[in-house]
Design an enzyme around this catalytic site. Structure first.
Site, PDB file in Angstrom:
ATOM      1  N   ASP A  70       0.844  -1.185   0.000  1.00 57.30           N
ATOM      2  CA  ASP A  70       0.000   0.000   0.000  1.00 57.30           C
ATOM      3  C   ASP A  70       0.884   1.242   0.000  1.00 57.30           C
ATOM      4  O   ASP A  70       2.097   1.145   0.221  1.00 57.30           O
ATOM      5  CB  ASP A  70      -1.016  -0.002   1.151  1.00 57.30           C
ATOM      6  CG  ASP A  70      -0.378  -0.094   2.526  1.00 57.30           C
ATOM      7  OD1 ASP A  70       0.868  -0.173   2.609  1.00 57.30           O
ATOM      8  OD2 ASP A  70      -1.114  -0.082   3.522  1.00 57.30           O
ATOM      9  N   TYR A  72       2.894   4.765   0.799  1.00 50.94           N
ATOM     10  CA  TYR A  72       3.533   5.320   1.993  1.00 50.94           C
ATOM     11  C   TYR A  72       2.504   6.178   2.735  1.00 50.94           C
ATOM     12  O   TYR A  72       1.712   6.890   2.126  1.00 50.94           O
ATOM     13  CB  TYR A  72       4.736   6.181   1.607  1.00 50.94           C
ATOM     14  CG  TYR A  72       5.854   5.408   0.940  1.00 50.94           C
ATOM     15  CD1 TYR A  72       6.535   4.399   1.620  1.00 50.94           C
ATOM     16  CD2 TYR A  72       6.247   5.706  -0.361  1.00 50.94           C
ATOM     17  CE1 TYR A  72       7.576   3.699   1.005  1.00 50.94           C
ATOM     18  CE2 TYR A  72       7.288   5.021  -0.977  1.00 50.94           C
ATOM     19  CZ  TYR A  72       7.939   4.012  -0.287  1.00 50.94           C
ATOM     20  OH  TYR A  72       8.970   3.327  -0.887  1.00 50.94           O
ATOM     21  N   HIS A 191      11.213  -9.791   0.012  1.00 51.56           N
ATOM     22  CA  HIS A 191      10.873  -8.366  -0.093  1.00 51.56           C
ATOM     23  C   HIS A 191      12.123  -7.524   0.163  1.00 51.56           C
ATOM     24  O   HIS A 191      13.010  -7.926   0.927  1.00 51.56           O
ATOM     25  CB  HIS A 191       9.798  -8.027   0.951  1.00 51.56           C
ATOM     26  CG  HIS A 191       9.148  -6.702   0.743  1.00 51.56           C
ATOM     27  ND1 HIS A 191       9.689  -5.525   1.212  1.00 51.56           N
ATOM     28  CD2 HIS A 191       7.991  -6.362   0.114  1.00 51.56           C
ATOM     29  CE1 HIS A 191       8.911  -4.516   0.883  1.00 51.56           C
ATOM     30  NE2 HIS A 191       7.865  -4.991   0.214  1.00 51.56           N
TER      31      HIS A 191
END
Length: 228
Positions: A70, A72, A191
Site C-alpha cells: 500500500d 507510503y 521483499h
C-alpha cells in the site's frame, strides 16, 4: 462526495476494466473512498494521484509489473507509484535496498532521487495492491475492495503476454495464482524491506533478468538509470 473513477482513470483502463468497474465491490470501494474524502480524512496519495501508476502506463505498453502493498503513509511521500517517493523526499529503506540491488545487478550508481516516474514511462507498472492509505495508519485501507480491483488489473495484463512480474515478498507472491503465466516471466524473491532483503532479495538480479527476457521477446530493455 462521490469518488468517480472516470474523472481520474484513463479511458483505455476504463475500457479494459469495464466489467470490474460495474461490480458491486468496486462501487462500494469508491463510495468508501469518497466518504473518507468528505470526512476530510488525510488520505495518501492525493486523490489526483491515486491512479498515477495506470495513467503513466497504457495497458498495451506494459512490459514489467512490480507489485507493492500500500502507499507510503507519511506526509508528502506517496505519489501513486509503488515504492516511489516524490523528488526531494528522503528515500525509504525498501527503496534504498532496491537501488542497492540495482547497483549490484547492473552497476548503476545508487540514486539520490526516489521518484520512479521514468521507469513507469517505459512500461514498468508500479502497482500497489491497495491504492490508498490513511495518514500514519499502514494497511488501513486493506480489505475495503482495492485488492479485488488490482487483482483484475493483474489478470488482464497477464493475458497480453511477454510481461515480467516481479513478486517481492509473500504478499506479492500470493498474487501468482491469479497471473496468467503463458509467455510471461515471474521473478520471485524476498521483499526489499530491511527485515528480509538479506534473505533472498539481494543477489536476485531482477533487473538484468527482466531485461534479458524483454530482449528475447523483441522488446526494448528498460533503462533503469534514473539519473539520465
Amino acid at each position: 462526495m462521490q469518488f468517480k473513477p472516470e474523472n481520474y482513470l484513463d479511458p483505455k483502463w476504463r475500457l479494459l476494466l469495464q466489467k470490474n468497474l460495474k461490480a458491486a465491490s468496486t462501487i462500494k470501494l469508491f463510495e468508501l473512498v469518497g466518504n473518507y474524502i468528505k470526512l476530510e480524512k488525510k488520505i495518501y496519495p492525493d486523490v489526483r494521484n491515486i491512479f498515477t501508476s495506470l495513467s503513466l502506463c497504457q495497458p498495451e505498453d506494459i512490459n514489467i509489473v512490480i507489485i507493492g502493498q500500500d502507499p507510503y503513509h507519511g506526509n508528502g511521500q506517496a505519489n501513486g507509484l509503488a515504492f516511489s517517493v516524490n523528488e526531494g523526499i528522503k528515500i525509504p529503506p525498501s527503496l534504498r535496498n532496491i537501488f542497492s540491488e540495482l547497483e549490484s545487478d547492473l552497476s548503476i550508481p545508487i540514486h539520490k532521487n526516489g521518484n520512479l516516474e521514468s521507469w513507469a514511462k517505459q512500461g514498468v507498472l508500479l502497482l500497489n495492491t491497495c491504492l490508498t492509505v490513511e495518514e500514519s495508519k499502514p494497511g488501513s485501507h486493506q480489505n475495503i475492495g482495492w485488492e479485488e480491483f488490482t487483482d483484475a488489473i493483474l489478470q488482464n495484463i497477464g493475458y497480453k503476454g511477454s510481461v515480467v512480474f516481479m513478486l517481492w515478498g509473500a504478499k506479492a507472491q500470493a498474487k501468482e495464482s491469479i497471473i496468467y503465466k503463458d509467455n510471461n516471466l515471474i521473478i520471485k524473491s524476498a521483499h526489499p524491506s530491511p527485515f528480509s532483503a538479506r534473505r533472498g532479495f539481494f543477489g536476485s538480479k531482477p533487473f538484468s533478468r527482466a531485461n534479458a527476457f524483454l530482449k528475447s521477446n523483441g522488446k526494448n530493455e528498460i533503462n533503469w538509470n534514473l539519473d539520465i
